[in-house]
Motif scaffolding. Structure first.
Motif, PDB file in Angstrom:
ATOM      1  N   GLU A 128     -30.112  -6.998 -14.994  1.00  0.00           N
ATOM      2  CA  GLU A 128     -30.434  -5.408 -14.789  1.00  0.00           C
ATOM      3  C   GLU A 128     -29.660  -4.680 -14.877  1.00  0.00           C
ATOM      4  OE1 GLU A 128     -33.529  -2.149 -12.529  1.00  0.00           O
ATOM      5  OE2 GLU A 128     -33.320  -4.574 -11.717  1.00  0.00           O
ATOM      6  N   GLU A 159     -22.987 -10.366  -5.887  1.00  0.00           N
ATOM      7  CA  GLU A 159     -24.660  -9.957  -5.726  1.00  0.00           C
ATOM      8  C   GLU A 159     -24.903  -9.446  -7.929  1.00  0.00           C
ATOM      9  OE1 GLU A 159     -24.767  -7.070  -2.524  1.00  0.00           O
ATOM     10  OE2 GLU A 159     -24.678  -8.643  -1.739  1.00  0.00           O
ATOM     11  N   GLN A 160     -23.407  -8.581  -8.362  1.00  0.00           N
ATOM     12  CA  GLN A 160     -23.758  -8.345  -9.816  1.00  0.00           C
ATOM     13  C   GLN A 160     -21.774  -8.637 -10.679  1.00  0.00           C
ATOM     14  OE1 GLN A 160     -22.118  -4.437  -7.866  1.00  0.00           O
ATOM     15  NE2 GLN A 160     -24.162  -3.690  -7.639  1.00  0.00           N
ATOM     16  N   GLU A 180     -24.481  -4.805 -13.994  1.00  0.00           N
ATOM     17  CA  GLU A 180     -25.984  -5.506 -13.841  1.00  0.00           C
ATOM     18  C   GLU A 180     -25.683  -6.088 -13.150  1.00  0.00           C
ATOM     19  OE1 GLU A 180     -25.976  -8.112 -17.297  1.00  0.00           O
ATOM     20  OE2 GLU A 180     -25.413  -6.341 -18.677  1.00  0.00           O
ATOM     21  N   SER A 181     -27.618  -6.133 -12.740  1.00  0.00           N
ATOM     22  CA  SER A 181     -27.391  -7.610 -11.321  1.00  0.00           C
ATOM     23  C   SER A 181     -28.004  -8.330 -11.828  1.00  0.00           C
ATOM     24  CB  SER A 181     -29.105  -6.472 -11.078  1.00  0.00           C
ATOM     25  OG  SER A 181     -30.261  -7.206 -12.147  1.00  0.00           O
ATOM     26  N   LEU A 201     -27.594  -1.993 -13.788  1.00  0.00           N
ATOM     27  CA  LEU A 201     -27.784  -0.515 -12.724  1.00  0.00           C
ATOM     28  C   LEU A 201     -26.689   0.278 -13.026  1.00  0.00           C
ATOM     29  CD1 LEU A 201     -27.090  -3.335 -10.349  1.00  0.00           C
ATOM     30  CD2 LEU A 201     -29.474  -2.296 -10.944  1.00  0.00           C
ATOM     31  N   GLN A 202     -25.719   0.644 -14.242  1.00  0.00           N
ATOM     32  CA  GLN A 202     -24.928   1.676 -13.745  1.00  0.00           C
ATOM     33  C   GLN A 202     -24.344   1.098 -15.719  1.00  0.00           C
ATOM     34  OE1 GLN A 202     -22.555   3.377 -10.889  1.00  0.00           O
ATOM     35  NE2 GLN A 202     -22.615   1.379  -9.794  1.00  0.00           N
ATOM     36  N   THR A 226     -20.006  -1.416 -18.133  1.00  0.00           N
ATOM     37  CA  THR A 226     -21.739  -1.510 -17.371  1.00  0.00           C
ATOM     38  C   THR A 226     -21.475  -1.973 -16.916  1.00  0.00           C
ATOM     39  OG1 THR A 226     -22.475  -3.456 -18.788  1.00  0.00           O
ATOM     40  CG2 THR A 226     -22.409  -1.343 -19.560  1.00  0.00           C
TER      41      THR A 226
END
Length: 235
Positions: free
Chosen positions: A84, A66-67, A79-80, A86-87, A77
Motif C-alpha cells: 500500500e 515495517e516499510q 509503501e507498507s 503511504l506517501q 514513495t
C-alpha cells in the motif's frame, strides 16, 4: 583517459558492467546526519535493489522492517509491507537545500538522500565513463604514506548527485578510496575501503563520510555517513 581506463579495468571492466542491469545489496546506513535528524536506525539492515543503467533504487525493510521506499529522480514513495502506498513526493530534485538544517527530518527526504547516495556509490567509477560526464586527471595527492591519483568529474544537471563537481581518489591498485564534494553547505570527504568482488564487480564494502577542512585535511569525527555493505549481487 589512462587513469579512468585503469580504474574501470580494476573494478571489473566496462564489458562486464555493460552486461549487467540490476543490483541487490544487503546493507546498513547510519551516521550523525541520520541520528541528529531523529533517524538513527531507519536504514539498518535493509535490502536495496536497483538498476545499474537508470537512477532507481528500492529499499526494503526500512523503519525496522515495517516499510519500503523507492527512489527515482522524479518520484519518491513509501509503501507498507503489503504494497500500500503511504506517501509520495513528486519531482523531489530541490530536496538538497543548503539553507535547510533539517533536510533529513522526514522519511521521504531520507529515502531520497539514501537513494542518491547508494546509486552513485555503486555505479562509480563506471558512471564517470558516461559521455555527458566531463573528467580530467589532477595531480596526485599524498594520503598518509600513500600517493593517490585523482580525477575531477563534472556531472550533467539531469543526473541527480550530491554535487555537480566531485574529486575522486584512487590508490596504487586503481581502486577508489575517497571522493570530495560539498554537501548541505559542508565540505565532506567520503572514504571507501574493504573492497570485495561480487559477480565480477569490485565493490568497496565500507564507506565513511567526514568533514573536510579548507586545507584538505579531514576531521576524524563526527562520522556524517557510515555505510556497510554485507552482501551484493548483480544480474
Amino acid at each position: 583517459m589512462a587513469l579512468l581506463d585503469d580504474v574501470i579495468d580494476a573494478t571489473g571492466g566496462m564489458s562486464r558492467w555493460n552486461s549487467l542491469s540490476r543490483f541487490t545489496l544487503h546493507l546498513s546506513v547510519g551516521g550523525t546526519l541520520f541520528s541528529s535528524a531523529g533517524h538513527p536506525r531507519e536504514f539498518k539492515d535493509v535490502i536495496a535493489e536497483g538498476s545499474t543503467r537508470t537512477q532507481s533504487v528500492r529499499f526494503t525493510g526500512i523503519t525496522g522492517g515495517e516499510q519500503s521506499g523507492s527512489f527515482q529522480p522524479d518520484a519518491i514513495t513509501i509503501e507498507s509491507v503489503d504494497g500500500e502506498v503511504l506517501q509520495t513526493w513528486s519531482n523531489p530534485n530541490l530536496a538538497f537545500s543548503d539553507t535547510d538544517s533539517h533536510v533529513l527530518a522526514d522519511e521521504l527526504h531520507l529515502i531520497f538522500f539514501c537513494g542518491v547516495a547508494i546509486w552513485n556509490y555503486l555505479t562509480t567509477p563506471f558512471l564517470l565513463a558516461r559521455p555527458d560526464v566531463a573528467v580530467e586527471e589532477l595531480s596526485p595527492l599524498q594520503e598518509g604514506s600513500e600517493t593517490w591519483r585523482r580525477l575531477r568529474a563534472q556531472f550533467p544537471p539531469n543526473l541527480v548527485t550530491f554535487a555537480g563537481e566531485q574529486i575522486f581518489y584512487f590508490d596504487d591498485k586503481a581502486l577508489q578510496r575517497r571522493s570530495d564534494h560539498d554537501l548541505f553547505g559542508m565540505k565532506v570527504a567520503h572514504y571507501s575501503w574493504a573492497h570485495e568482488i561480487f559477480g565480477g564487480i569490485v565493490v568497496p564494502t565500507l564507506r565513511r563520510s567526514q568533514l573536510r577542512q579548507p586545507d584538505g585535511t579531514v576531521n576524524a569525527k563526527p562520522i556524517l555517513i557510515d555505510v556497510e555493505i554485507f552482501d551484493a549481487s548483480f544480474d
